[in-house]
Design an enzyme around this catalytic site. Structure first.
Site, PDB file in Angstrom:
ATOM      1  N   PRO A   1       0.821  -1.219   0.000  1.00  0.00           N
ATOM      2  CA  PRO A   1       0.000   0.000   0.000  1.00  0.00           C
ATOM      3  C   PRO A   1       0.852   1.266   0.000  1.00  0.00           C
ATOM      4  O   PRO A   1       0.346   2.352  -0.278  1.00  0.00           O
ATOM      5  CB  PRO A   1      -0.802  -0.106   1.299  1.00  0.00           C
ATOM      6  CG  PRO A   1      -0.614  -1.479   1.808  1.00  0.00           C
ATOM      7  CD  PRO A   1       0.606  -2.057   1.173  1.00  0.00           C
TER       8      PRO A   1
ATOM      9  N   ASP B   1      -8.689   1.026 -26.092  1.00  0.00           N
ATOM     10  CA  ASP B   1      -9.259   1.000 -24.737  1.00  0.00           C
ATOM     11  C   ASP B   1      -9.593   2.332 -24.140  1.00  0.00           C
ATOM     12  O   ASP B   1      -8.985   3.327 -24.455  1.00  0.00           O
ATOM     13  CB  ASP B   1      -8.224   0.501 -23.733  1.00  0.00           C
ATOM     14  CG  ASP B   1      -7.858  -0.872 -23.960  1.00  0.00           C
ATOM     15  OD1 ASP B   1      -8.594  -1.556 -24.641  1.00  0.00           O
ATOM     16  OD2 ASP B   1      -6.798  -1.233 -23.445  1.00  0.00           O
TER      17      ASP B   1
ATOM     18  N   ARG C   1      -2.096  -7.846 -21.358  1.00  0.00           N
ATOM     19  CA  ARG C   1      -2.934  -7.454 -22.504  1.00  0.00           C
ATOM     20  C   ARG C   1      -2.313  -6.359 -23.351  1.00  0.00           C
ATOM     21  O   ARG C   1      -2.785  -6.083 -24.447  1.00  0.00           O
ATOM     22  CB  ARG C   1      -4.361  -7.114 -22.048  1.00  0.00           C
ATOM     23  CG  ARG C   1      -4.459  -5.978 -21.085  1.00  0.00           C
ATOM     24  CD  ARG C   1      -5.860  -5.827 -20.534  1.00  0.00           C
ATOM     25  NE  ARG C   1      -6.816  -5.474 -21.566  1.00  0.00           N
ATOM     26  CZ  ARG C   1      -6.839  -4.310 -22.204  1.00  0.00           C
ATOM     27  NH1 ARG C   1      -5.940  -3.395 -21.941  1.00  0.00           N
ATOM     28  NH2 ARG C   1      -7.755  -4.064 -23.112  1.00  0.00           N
TER      29      ARG C   1
ATOM     30  N   GLU D   1       1.977  -8.094   8.362  1.00  0.00           N
ATOM     31  CA  GLU D   1       2.068  -6.624   8.437  1.00  0.00           C
ATOM     32  C   GLU D   1       3.017  -6.060   7.391  1.00  0.00           C
ATOM     33  O   GLU D   1       3.073  -4.850   7.183  1.00  0.00           O
ATOM     34  CB  GLU D   1       2.514  -6.181   9.830  1.00  0.00           C
ATOM     35  CG  GLU D   1       1.629  -6.665  10.967  1.00  0.00           C
ATOM     36  CD  GLU D   1       0.147  -6.398  10.717  1.00  0.00           C
ATOM     37  OE1 GLU D   1      -0.205  -5.232  10.495  1.00  0.00           O
ATOM     38  OE2 GLU D   1      -0.633  -7.376  10.738  1.00  0.00           O
TER      39      GLU D   1
HETATM   40  N1  4GX Z   1      -1.638  -2.768  -3.258  1.00  0.00           N
HETATM   41  N2  4GX Z   1      -1.381  -5.299   0.689  1.00  0.00           N
HETATM   42  C1  4GX Z   1       0.783  -6.418   0.949  1.00  0.00           C
HETATM   43  C2  4GX Z   1       1.650  -6.908   3.178  1.00  0.00           C
HETATM   44  C3  4GX Z   1       2.765  -5.953   2.976  1.00  0.00           C
HETATM   45  C4  4GX Z   1       2.828  -4.704   3.596  1.00  0.00           C
HETATM   46  C5  4GX Z   1       3.914  -3.889   3.387  1.00  0.00           C
HETATM   47  C6  4GX Z   1       4.795  -5.535   1.940  1.00  0.00           C
HETATM   48  C7  4GX Z   1       4.910  -4.323   2.568  1.00  0.00           C
HETATM   49  C8  4GX Z   1      -1.665  -3.887  -1.370  1.00  0.00           C
HETATM   50  C9  4GX Z   1      -2.264  -2.823  -2.099  1.00  0.00           C
HETATM   51  C10 4GX Z   1      -2.043  -4.290  -0.013  1.00  0.00           C
HETATM   52  C11 4GX Z   1      -1.664  -5.493   2.095  1.00  0.00           C
HETATM   53  C12 4GX Z   1      -0.468  -6.282   0.112  1.00  0.00           C
HETATM   54  C13 4GX Z   1      -0.390  -5.629   2.896  1.00  0.00           C
HETATM   55  N3  4GX Z   1       3.747  -6.356   2.149  1.00  0.00           N
HETATM   56  N4  4GX Z   1      -0.732  -4.390  -2.137  1.00  0.00           N
HETATM   57  N5  4GX Z   1       0.473  -6.668   2.356  1.00  0.00           N
HETATM   58  N6  4GX Z   1      -3.260  -2.024  -1.709  1.00  0.00           N
HETATM   59  O1  4GX Z   1      -2.944  -3.722   0.523  1.00  0.00           O
HETATM   60  O2  4GX Z   1      -0.709  -3.711  -3.275  1.00  0.00           O
END
Ligand code: 4GX
Length: 252
Positions: free
Chosen positions: A88, A168, A153, A115
Protein backbone atom coordinates in the site's frame (compact mmCIF):
# COMPACT_ATOMS: atom_id res chain seq x y z
CA UNK A 1 7.86 -11.34 -21.06
CA UNK A 2 8.71 -13.42 -17.99
CA UNK A 3 6.57 -13.16 -14.87
CA UNK A 4 7.83 -14.78 -11.68
CA UNK A 5 5.67 -14.56 -8.59
CA UNK A 6 6.99 -15.07 -5.06
CA UNK A 7 4.35 -16.02 -2.53
CA UNK A 8 3.68 -18.27 0.44
CA UNK A 9 0.44 -19.21 -1.37
CA UNK A 10 1.61 -20.04 -4.91
CA UNK A 11 -1.48 -22.18 -5.58
CA UNK A 12 -3.59 -19.01 -5.59
CA UNK A 13 -2.14 -18.42 -9.08
CA UNK A 14 -3.13 -21.81 -10.59
CA UNK A 15 -6.65 -20.72 -11.62
CA UNK A 16 -5.33 -17.33 -12.70
CA UNK A 17 -2.91 -18.89 -15.24
CA UNK A 18 -5.63 -21.29 -16.45
CA UNK A 19 -8.27 -18.93 -17.89
CA UNK A 20 -8.99 -16.52 -20.70
CA UNK A 21 -6.44 -14.24 -22.28
CA UNK A 22 -3.75 -15.07 -19.70
CA UNK A 23 -4.07 -18.75 -20.54
CA UNK A 24 -3.94 -18.02 -24.28
CA UNK A 25 -0.88 -15.76 -23.85
CA UNK A 26 0.90 -18.61 -22.04
CA UNK A 27 -0.11 -21.17 -24.67
CA UNK A 28 1.12 -18.88 -27.46
CA UNK A 29 4.34 -18.20 -25.52
CA UNK A 30 3.73 -14.45 -25.39
CA UNK A 31 4.36 -14.70 -21.64
CA UNK A 32 6.28 -17.21 -19.50
CA UNK A 33 5.11 -17.63 -15.94
CA UNK A 34 6.45 -19.27 -12.80
CA UNK A 35 5.57 -19.21 -9.15
CA UNK A 36 8.09 -19.64 -6.35
CA UNK A 37 7.04 -20.71 -2.88
CA UNK A 38 8.88 -18.43 -0.44
CA UNK A 39 8.57 -21.22 2.15
CA UNK A 40 11.01 -23.34 0.09
CA UNK A 41 13.70 -20.78 0.95
CA UNK A 42 13.16 -20.95 4.71
CA UNK A 43 16.28 -22.47 6.21
CA UNK A 44 14.74 -24.09 9.31
CA UNK A 45 12.99 -27.45 9.53
CA UNK A 46 9.56 -25.91 10.08
CA UNK A 47 9.94 -23.55 7.10
CA UNK A 48 8.91 -20.49 9.05
CA UNK A 49 8.55 -17.31 6.95
CA UNK A 50 7.33 -14.85 9.60
CA UNK A 51 8.49 -13.57 12.96
CA UNK A 52 7.51 -11.09 15.71
CA UNK A 53 8.37 -7.43 15.08
CA UNK A 54 11.37 -5.87 16.83
CA UNK A 55 10.04 -3.21 19.18
CA UNK A 56 6.95 -5.24 19.94
CA UNK A 57 3.38 -4.77 18.88
CA UNK A 58 0.78 -6.92 17.21
CA UNK A 59 1.10 -8.77 13.93
CA UNK A 60 3.98 -10.54 12.26
CA UNK A 61 6.69 -9.52 9.78
CA UNK A 62 8.05 -11.60 6.90
CA UNK A 63 11.55 -12.80 7.75
CA UNK A 64 14.25 -11.42 5.47
CA UNK A 65 16.26 -14.60 4.73
CA UNK A 66 13.64 -16.68 2.87
CA UNK A 67 12.42 -13.65 0.92
CA UNK A 68 15.94 -12.54 -0.04
CA UNK A 69 16.83 -16.08 -1.11
CA UNK A 70 13.72 -16.36 -3.25
CA UNK A 71 14.20 -12.92 -4.87
CA UNK A 72 17.87 -13.60 -5.67
CA UNK A 73 17.03 -16.97 -7.19
CA UNK A 74 14.23 -15.50 -9.32
CA UNK A 75 16.30 -12.50 -10.45
CA UNK A 76 19.19 -14.81 -11.43
CA UNK A 77 16.95 -16.80 -13.76
CA UNK A 78 15.96 -13.61 -15.65
CA UNK A 79 18.88 -11.18 -15.28
CA UNK A 80 17.09 -8.21 -16.96
CA UNK A 81 13.97 -8.59 -14.79
CA UNK A 82 12.76 -5.79 -12.51
CA UNK A 83 11.64 -6.68 -8.98
CA UNK A 84 8.30 -5.30 -7.80
CA UNK A 85 7.02 -5.33 -4.20
CA UNK A 86 3.25 -5.04 -3.84
CA UNK A 87 2.53 -2.70 -0.96
CA UNK A 88 0.00 0.00 0.00
CA UNK A 89 3.03 2.31 0.34
CA UNK A 90 3.95 2.01 -3.34
CA UNK A 91 3.24 4.26 -6.31
CA UNK A 92 -0.42 3.84 -7.27
CA UNK A 93 -0.77 1.62 -10.33
CA UNK A 94 -2.37 3.07 -13.46
CA UNK A 95 -2.45 2.45 -17.21
CA UNK A 96 0.72 4.48 -17.79
CA UNK A 97 2.61 2.24 -15.33
CA UNK A 98 1.17 -0.84 -17.04
CA UNK A 99 2.67 0.46 -20.31
CA UNK A 100 6.03 1.13 -18.63
CA UNK A 101 6.13 -2.37 -17.13
CA UNK A 102 5.11 -3.97 -20.43
CA UNK A 103 8.46 -2.87 -21.90
CA UNK A 104 10.42 -4.85 -19.25
CA UNK A 105 12.01 -8.17 -20.21
CA UNK A 106 10.72 -9.72 -17.01
CA UNK A 107 9.04 -8.93 -13.72
CA UNK A 108 9.58 -10.58 -10.35
CA UNK A 109 6.51 -9.84 -8.23
CA UNK A 110 6.95 -10.13 -4.48
CA UNK A 111 3.72 -10.84 -2.59
CA UNK A 112 3.94 -10.01 1.10
CA UNK A 113 1.59 -11.23 3.83
CA UNK A 114 1.14 -10.22 7.47
CA UNK A 115 2.07 -6.62 8.44
CA UNK A 116 4.75 -6.45 5.77
CA UNK A 117 8.31 -7.43 4.97
CA UNK A 118 11.56 -6.66 6.76
CA UNK A 119 12.66 -3.20 5.61
CA UNK A 120 16.17 -4.38 4.68
CA UNK A 121 14.75 -6.63 1.94
CA UNK A 122 12.79 -3.71 0.42
CA UNK A 123 15.89 -1.55 0.28
CA UNK A 124 18.37 -3.99 -1.16
CA UNK A 125 16.39 -6.15 -3.55
CA UNK A 126 13.35 -4.23 -4.80
CA UNK A 127 13.31 -1.96 -7.89
CA UNK A 128 9.70 -0.73 -7.65
CA UNK A 129 7.11 -0.54 -4.89
CA UNK A 130 3.61 -0.58 -6.37
CA UNK A 131 0.16 -0.24 -4.79
CA UNK A 132 -2.98 -1.16 -6.72
CA UNK A 133 -5.04 1.37 -4.75
CA UNK A 134 -5.72 2.96 -1.38
CA UNK A 135 -7.23 0.01 0.44
CA UNK A 136 -5.75 -2.85 2.46
CA UNK A 137 -5.54 -6.43 1.19
CA UNK A 138 -4.63 -9.56 3.15
CA UNK A 139 -1.68 -10.18 0.86
CA UNK A 140 0.03 -9.02 -2.32
CA UNK A 141 -1.18 -11.96 -4.46
CA UNK A 142 -4.34 -10.34 -5.87
CA UNK A 143 -2.39 -7.13 -6.50
CA UNK A 144 0.23 -9.12 -8.45
CA UNK A 145 -2.52 -10.75 -10.54
CA UNK A 146 -3.97 -7.35 -11.38
CA UNK A 147 -0.60 -6.08 -12.54
CA UNK A 148 0.13 -9.21 -14.58
CA UNK A 149 -3.34 -9.00 -16.12
CA UNK A 150 -3.08 -5.33 -17.11
CA UNK A 151 0.49 -5.72 -18.43
CA UNK A 152 -0.15 -8.93 -20.39
CA UNK A 153 -2.93 -7.45 -22.50
CA UNK A 154 -0.52 -4.71 -23.64
CA UNK A 155 2.05 -7.18 -24.99
CA UNK A 156 1.98 -7.14 -28.82
CA UNK A 157 -0.03 -10.03 -30.25
CA UNK A 158 -1.82 -10.91 -27.01
CA UNK A 159 -5.10 -9.21 -27.95
CA UNK A 160 -6.57 -9.84 -31.39
CA UNK A 161 -6.77 -6.90 -33.83
CA UNK A 162 -10.48 -6.66 -32.96
CA UNK A 163 -9.80 -5.72 -29.35
CA UNK A 164 -6.48 -3.93 -29.82
CA UNK A 165 -5.25 -2.23 -26.67
CA UNK A 166 -4.98 1.17 -28.42
CA UNK A 167 -8.80 1.37 -28.50
CA UNK A 168 -9.26 1.00 -24.74
CA UNK A 169 -10.50 3.26 -22.09
CA UNK A 170 -7.45 5.22 -20.89
CA UNK A 171 -5.43 4.60 -24.06
CA UNK A 172 -6.78 8.03 -25.11
CA UNK A 173 -7.56 9.27 -21.57
CA UNK A 174 -11.31 8.81 -22.12
CA UNK A 175 -13.74 6.19 -20.86
CA UNK A 176 -15.07 3.72 -23.41
CA UNK A 177 -18.19 4.57 -25.40
CA UNK A 178 -21.43 2.66 -24.70
CA UNK A 179 -21.70 -0.82 -26.26
CA UNK A 180 -24.74 -2.62 -27.66
CA UNK A 181 -25.37 -6.05 -29.14
CA UNK A 182 -28.47 -7.99 -30.27
CA UNK A 183 -31.42 -7.88 -29.79
CA UNK A 184 -32.35 -4.49 -31.30
CA UNK A 185 -34.99 -4.00 -28.63
CA UNK A 186 -34.31 -5.31 -25.11
CA UNK A 187 -37.11 -4.93 -22.53
CA UNK A 188 -38.52 -2.01 -24.51
CA UNK A 189 -35.16 -0.22 -24.84
CA UNK A 190 -33.74 0.51 -28.32
CA UNK A 191 -30.23 0.45 -29.72
CA UNK A 192 -29.24 3.99 -30.92
CA UNK A 193 -30.31 4.27 -34.57
CA UNK A 194 -26.92 5.48 -35.87
CA UNK A 195 -25.24 2.19 -34.84
CA UNK A 196 -27.59 0.30 -37.19
CA UNK A 197 -27.04 2.71 -40.09
CA UNK A 198 -23.77 1.24 -41.37
CA UNK A 199 -22.46 4.82 -41.76
CA UNK A 200 -18.94 4.35 -40.36
CA UNK A 201 -18.00 8.02 -40.09
CA UNK A 202 -21.23 8.82 -38.22
CA UNK A 203 -20.70 5.81 -35.95
CA UNK A 204 -17.16 6.95 -35.08
CA UNK A 205 -18.50 10.44 -34.29
CA UNK A 206 -21.26 8.99 -32.09
CA UNK A 207 -18.69 6.85 -30.25
CA UNK A 208 -16.45 9.83 -29.57
CA UNK A 209 -19.45 11.79 -28.23
CA UNK A 210 -20.44 8.84 -26.07
CA UNK A 211 -16.87 8.57 -24.70
CA UNK A 212 -16.67 12.27 -23.96
CA UNK A 213 -20.11 12.37 -22.31
CA UNK A 214 -19.39 9.36 -20.10
CA UNK A 215 -16.03 10.80 -19.07
CA UNK A 216 -17.60 14.19 -18.29
CA UNK A 217 -20.38 12.62 -16.18
CA UNK A 218 -18.47 9.82 -14.46
CA UNK A 219 -14.81 10.92 -14.35
CA UNK A 220 -14.44 14.66 -14.93
CA UNK A 221 -11.01 14.40 -13.25
CA UNK A 222 -9.77 12.52 -16.34
CA UNK A 223 -11.11 15.24 -18.65
CA UNK A 224 -9.30 17.94 -16.69
CA UNK A 225 -5.95 16.20 -17.17
CA UNK A 226 -6.49 15.45 -20.87
CA UNK A 227 -5.07 17.26 -23.89
CA UNK A 228 -8.30 17.79 -25.84
CA UNK A 229 -8.04 17.73 -29.63
CA UNK A 230 -9.91 20.04 -32.05
CA UNK A 231 -12.81 17.63 -32.59
CA UNK A 232 -13.27 17.01 -28.85
CA UNK A 233 -13.31 20.76 -28.12
CA UNK A 234 -15.88 21.23 -30.91
CA UNK A 235 -18.16 18.61 -29.31
CA UNK A 236 -17.87 20.23 -25.86
CA UNK A 237 -18.65 23.65 -27.42
CA UNK A 238 -21.68 22.17 -29.17
CA UNK A 239 -22.99 20.85 -25.83
CA UNK A 240 -22.34 24.22 -24.24
CA UNK A 241 -24.40 25.95 -26.96
CA UNK A 242 -27.20 23.40 -26.55
CA UNK A 243 -27.27 23.83 -22.75
CA UNK A 244 -27.28 27.66 -23.09
CA UNK A 245 -30.18 27.44 -25.52
CA UNK A 246 -32.10 25.22 -23.10
CA UNK A 247 -31.55 27.66 -20.22
CA UNK A 248 -32.65 30.65 -22.37
CA UNK A 249 -35.80 28.83 -23.49
CA UNK A 250 -36.51 27.97 -19.85
CA UNK A 251 -36.18 31.67 -18.80
CA UNK A 252 -38.74 32.84 -21.42
N1 4GX B 1 -1.64 -2.77 -3.26
N2 4GX B 1 -1.38 -5.30 0.69
C1 4GX B 1 0.78 -6.42 0.95
C2 4GX B 1 1.65 -6.91 3.18
C3 4GX B 1 2.77 -5.95 2.98
C4 4GX B 1 2.83 -4.70 3.60
C5 4GX B 1 3.91 -3.89 3.39
C6 4GX B 1 4.79 -5.54 1.94
C7 4GX B 1 4.91 -4.32 2.57
C8 4GX B 1 -1.67 -3.89 -1.37
C9 4GX B 1 -2.26 -2.82 -2.10
C10 4GX B 1 -2.04 -4.29 -0.01
C11 4GX B 1 -1.66 -5.49 2.09
C12 4GX B 1 -0.47 -6.28 0.11
C13 4GX B 1 -0.39 -5.63 2.90
N3 4GX B 1 3.75 -6.36 2.15
N4 4GX B 1 -0.73 -4.39 -2.14
N5 4GX B 1 0.47 -6.67 2.36
N6 4GX B 1 -3.26 -2.02 -1.71
O1 4GX B 1 -2.94 -3.72 0.52
O2 4GX B 1 -0.71 -3.71 -3.28
Amino acid sequence: MFFTVLSIFPKMFDPFWAHGIIRKAIEEKKILTSTINIRDYAPDRHQVTDDRPYGGGSGMVMKPEPLAGAIRDAAQRIPAAKTVLLTPQGRVFDQRMAQELASCAGLVLVCGRYEGVDERVCHELVDYEISIGDYVLTGGELAAMIIIDAVTRLIPGVLGGEQAAEKDSFANDLLEHAHYTRPRIFEGSQVPEVLLSGHHQEIEKWRLESSLMRTLLKRSDLLQKKDLDRQEIEILNKWQREIKKLIEEFRD
